[in-house]
Design a protein around this motif. Structure first.
Motif, PDB file in Angstrom:
ATOM      1  N   THR A  27       0.872  -1.153   0.138  1.00 44.51           N
ATOM      2  CA  THR A  27      -0.008  -0.018  -0.162  1.00 44.51           C
ATOM      3  C   THR A  27       0.936   1.289   0.047  1.00 44.51           C
ATOM      4  O   THR A  27       0.648   2.106  -0.661  1.00 44.51           O
ATOM      5  N   ALA A  28       1.863   1.176   0.811  1.00 49.03           N
ATOM      6  CA  ALA A  28       2.857   2.498   0.883  1.00 49.03           C
ATOM      7  C   ALA A  28       3.461   2.597  -0.483  1.00 49.03           C
ATOM      8  O   ALA A  28       3.258   3.918  -1.283  1.00 49.03           O
ATOM      9  N   ILE A  29       3.929   1.573  -1.313  1.00 48.83           N
ATOM     10  CA  ILE A  29       4.489   1.754  -2.452  1.00 48.83           C
ATOM     11  C   ILE A  29       3.522   2.147  -3.670  1.00 48.83           C
ATOM     12  O   ILE A  29       3.797   2.997  -4.490  1.00 48.83           O
ATOM     13  N   ASN A  30       2.231   1.680  -3.795  1.00 48.50           N
ATOM     14  CA  ASN A  30       1.490   1.748  -4.810  1.00 48.50           C
ATOM     15  C   ASN A  30       0.397   2.962  -4.284  1.00 48.50           C
ATOM     16  O   ASN A  30       0.080   3.739  -5.567  1.00 48.50           O
ATOM     17  N   ILE A  44       8.392   8.660   0.710  1.00 50.74           N
ATOM     18  CA  ILE A  44       7.707   7.226   1.522  1.00 50.74           C
ATOM     19  C   ILE A  44       8.902   7.233   2.380  1.00 50.74           C
ATOM     20  O   ILE A  44      10.364   7.165   1.954  1.00 50.74           O
ATOM     21  N   VAL A  45       8.886   6.865   3.837  1.00 54.55           N
ATOM     22  CA  VAL A  45       9.753   6.894   4.605  1.00 54.55           C
ATOM     23  C   VAL A  45       9.649   5.344   5.010  1.00 54.55           C
ATOM     24  O   VAL A  45       8.681   4.667   5.647  1.00 54.55           O
ATOM     25  N   ASN A  52      11.788  -3.438   2.915  1.00 55.77           N
ATOM     26  CA  ASN A  52      11.021  -4.219   1.758  1.00 55.77           C
ATOM     27  C   ASN A  52      10.408  -2.890   0.763  1.00 55.77           C
ATOM     28  O   ASN A  52      10.311  -3.218  -0.560  1.00 55.77           O
ATOM     29  N   ALA A  53       9.977  -1.825   1.269  1.00 57.52           N
ATOM     30  CA  ALA A  53       9.591  -0.846   0.310  1.00 57.52           C
ATOM     31  C   ALA A  53      10.635  -0.326  -0.328  1.00 57.52           C
ATOM     32  O   ALA A  53      10.628  -0.036  -1.540  1.00 57.52           O
ATOM     33  N   SER A  54      12.042  -0.154   0.069  1.00 54.37           N
ATOM     34  CA  SER A  54      13.114   0.364  -0.465  1.00 54.37           C
ATOM     35  C   SER A  54      13.674  -0.604  -1.807  1.00 54.37           C
ATOM     36  O   SER A  54      13.589  -0.494  -2.986  1.00 54.37           O
ATOM     37  N   THR A  55      13.463  -1.983  -1.603  1.00 57.91           N
ATOM     38  CA  THR A  55      13.643  -3.045  -2.393  1.00 57.91           C
ATOM     39  C   THR A  55      12.482  -3.160  -3.551  1.00 57.91           C
ATOM     40  O   THR A  55      12.841  -3.291  -4.593  1.00 57.91           O
ATOM     41  N   GLY A  56      11.226  -2.888  -3.100  1.00 59.16           N
ATOM     42  CA  GLY A  56      10.110  -3.024  -4.047  1.00 59.16           C
ATOM     43  C   GLY A  56      10.014  -1.732  -4.912  1.00 59.16           C
ATOM     44  O   GLY A  56       9.511  -1.947  -5.948  1.00 59.16           O
ATOM     45  N   LEU A  93      12.986   7.609   1.688  1.00 63.40           N
ATOM     46  CA  LEU A  93      13.809   7.548   2.586  1.00 63.40           C
ATOM     47  C   LEU A  93      14.450   6.027   3.111  1.00 63.40           C
ATOM     48  O   LEU A  93      13.373   5.589   3.727  1.00 63.40           O
ATOM     49  N   PRO A  94      15.428   5.456   2.309  1.00 61.04           N
ATOM     50  CA  PRO A  94      15.389   3.966   2.366  1.00 61.04           C
ATOM     51  C   PRO A  94      15.959   3.619   3.810  1.00 61.04           C
ATOM     52  O   PRO A  94      16.195   4.070   4.564  1.00 61.04           O
TER      53      PRO A  94
END
Ligand code: ADP
Ligand code: MG
Length: 279
Positions: A27-30, A44-45, A52-56, A93-94
């Motif tokens: 949800t954060a990514i999309n 996105i923090v 996972n958000a950074s990788t995704g 912010l990875p």
């Protein structure tokens, strides 16, 4: 009140649910990508040590030299850590999988519940603003799957909590526990914390349990539940392994379209909120 894009302070949303695998990171990514697609500036923090958000979002390891760890533990400036993504208007912010010790380090730090909030405030100060996060319309904080100190930091820094809820048995019990935590943070750390909304995720229309859970959640939380429902969709689950948001991987798929609908609802609600404040 100044309208945004992004002259005013950002709306800071903690994407939180103590259960793992319910769709927080997705949800954060999309939602972040969909908001950027409709013209909003988004940060996105990645507050989950799993990163996972950074990788995704396809952020290579070498682009994660300064991470959220350095920001919350060592007080490095937010601006040194933020990197652009392939999506115009979307920054991150990875996090880095190496930062698994962050929880322990934080627990002995000064103002340990406010580390993220203080970091965002310093960033605003550096930009010459009196309050709020500047340069973005929305900040989405991707929380880890527990109600630990990192999630507390997210809730202490946020204006509101956005809850992805998987349509499964016991969903409502989990939600009740989360709401109690929000109450607790509101009464102790952050009195302005609101519930932004609940978004139903991984909805399976062939499964009657999904419909039952959705109906129960709507009965309890009424208009706090978004109309947009995210379907279980294989394209959404494939996208991260390509380092892409689903909206870039397959814009036409049902999951991407649902996140676009969610973004439009979020933007409409924010417009109404700003209008009410200005009146
Ligand atoms: P969390 O961040 O809450 O732990 P994730 O967003 O990582 O949850 O999602 C957990 C898993 O479910 C991931 O493998 C993800 O790709 C998958 N997933 C999330 N949303 C969907 C969806 N709408 N359809 C299919 N798979 C999904
Ligand atoms: Mg996650």
């Amino acid at each position: 009140m100044r309208d945004n894009h992004a002259g005013g302070p950002a709306r800071v949303l903690a994407v939180a649910n103590q259960k793992g695998g319910v769709g927080k990171t997705t949800t954060a990514i999309n939602l972040g990508t969909a908001l950027a697609a409709v013209g909003e500036k988004v940060l996105i923090v990645d507050l989950d040590p799993q990163g996972n958000a950074s990788t995704g979002l396809g952020v290579p390891r070498e682009a994660r030299r300064v991470t959220i760890y350095d920001v919350v533990v060592d007080q490095r400036p937010v601006s040194e850590a933020v990197v652009p993504t392939a999506v115009p208007g979307l920054h991150i912010l990875p996090a880095d999988p190496d930062m698994s010790g962050v929880e322990i380090e934080l627990s002995s730090a000064e103002r340990r519940s406010y580390r993220l909030r203080d970091a965002l405030a310093r960033n605003a100060e550096d930009a010459g603003a009196s309050s709020g996060v500047t340069g973005y319309d929305y900040v989405l904080i991707d929380c880890p799957p527990s109600l630990n100190l990192l999630t507390v930091n997210a809730m202490a820094a946020a204006d509101a909590v956005l809850v992805p809820l998987q349509c499964e048995f016991f969903a409502l019990e989990g939600l009740t526990q989360l709401m109690r935590t929000v109450e607790l943070v509101r009464s102790s750390l952050n009195p302005r914390l609101e519930i932004q909304g609940v978004v139903l995720t991984m909805y399976d229309r062939r499964n009657s349990l999904s419909a039952q859970v959705a109906a129960d959640v709507r009965a309890h939380f009424g208009d706090k539940v978004y109309e947009a429902v995210i379907p279980r969709n294989v394209r959404v689950s494939e996208a991260p392994s390509h380092g892409k948001p689903a909206l870039i991987y397959d814009l036409k798929c049902a999951g991407s379209q649902a996140y676009l609908k969610l973004a439009r609802e979020v933007v409409a609600a924010e417009r109404r909120r700003r209008a009410a404040l200005a009146a």
